[in-house]
Write an enzyme that holds these catalytic residues in place. Sequence first.
Site, short mmCIF file in Angstrom:
data_model
loop_
_atom_site.label_atom_id
_atom_site.label_comp_id
_atom_site.label_asym_id
_atom_site.label_seq_id
_atom_site.Cartn_x
_atom_site.Cartn_y
_atom_site.Cartn_z
N CYS A 123 -27.17 27.81 -3.75
CA CYS A 123 -25.98 27.85 -4.29
C CYS A 123 -25.20 26.66 -4.35
O CYS A 123 -24.84 25.97 -3.34
CB CYS A 123 -24.98 28.83 -3.73
SG CYS A 123 -23.43 28.97 -4.16
N CYS A 147 -21.58 26.14 -3.39
CA CYS A 147 -21.56 26.38 -1.99
C CYS A 147 -21.72 25.11 -1.13
O CYS A 147 -21.09 24.73 -0.17
CB CYS A 147 -22.60 27.20 -1.39
SG CYS A 147 -22.32 28.92 -1.90
#
Length: 327
Positions: free
Chosen positions: A82, A85
Amino acid sequence: MQPRNMSMSGVVDLAAVKAAQEAKAKAEQARAEAARQGGGAAGAAIAPSSLVIDVDEAGFEREVLQRSTEVPVVIDFWAEWCEPCKQLSPLLERLAQEYNGRFLLAKIDVDANQMLMQQFGVQGIPAVFAVVAGQALPLFQGAAPEAQIRQTLDQLIQVGEERFGLTGLVVDADAQGQQAPAPAEVPAGPYDALLEAAVQALDAGDLAGAVQAYKNVLSDDPANTEAKLGLAQAELLQRVQGLDPQQVRKDAADRPADVAAQIAAADLDLVGGHVEDSFGRLIDTVRRTAGGDRDAARVRLLELFEVVGSDDPRVTAARTALARVLF
């Protein structure tokens, strides 16, 4: 205990009222014990590195649920693949260090913990939740700006302190060559005995007694947050006590113009965890009615806002919808 048993929806029942009081009592007891032992706060001091922890399904109850009775636990759902993230997670870790024990950051890898991801209803990552005194709530999704994150954290910490008596963790600053600041002494509130009486009444099923106990507090302290929340919850439970849910829902379906039937169904919706359905039912009732009927639906909706809490995003959305209907 699994997260699906927590109050993810903001629904408030007897257990939610009790949780707030028990969490506060536990925090105050721990502070008192620490003071007797020559300390100033609950629990042993922790190292700064312990403010950020990796959590899996096996350790969730110990590391998140149990710790949430001491300090708000912020959960960062992330994954290695991700990209957002990689921006958000380091920011949350830095803020956890900066806030110095006022919240604990728990990082959950969704690839390795699919069950937790599903039980929290995570639709996409990064996603950030919080658990306070066993009560879970969504905070935000996506890589939010730092200023917005700080505002959210400040509100979370304030709720933890005011509603649940959580004063955070003591951080051992010796590892950084700094002296930890002396924690502020938190005196017991003047209404603790009355609030405890209300909780005992709830435990005994004496809803009328609980309502009166909360009213006794509010008569002297109208702004008391715990008493306002407890009164709204106890009155809701008192209203639905003894109702036949099947009949109430049938009446609401058969008589859409019957305001009393819609109000009773909205109460049951909320107690059952269907917050949006409860709010939507009453907003639709306000839209379709006028005069005294409209005012009755509006007033009940405002009362249910108090039960869920003004800081809940569903309340904010419903207030906006109500304003569009009214004006």
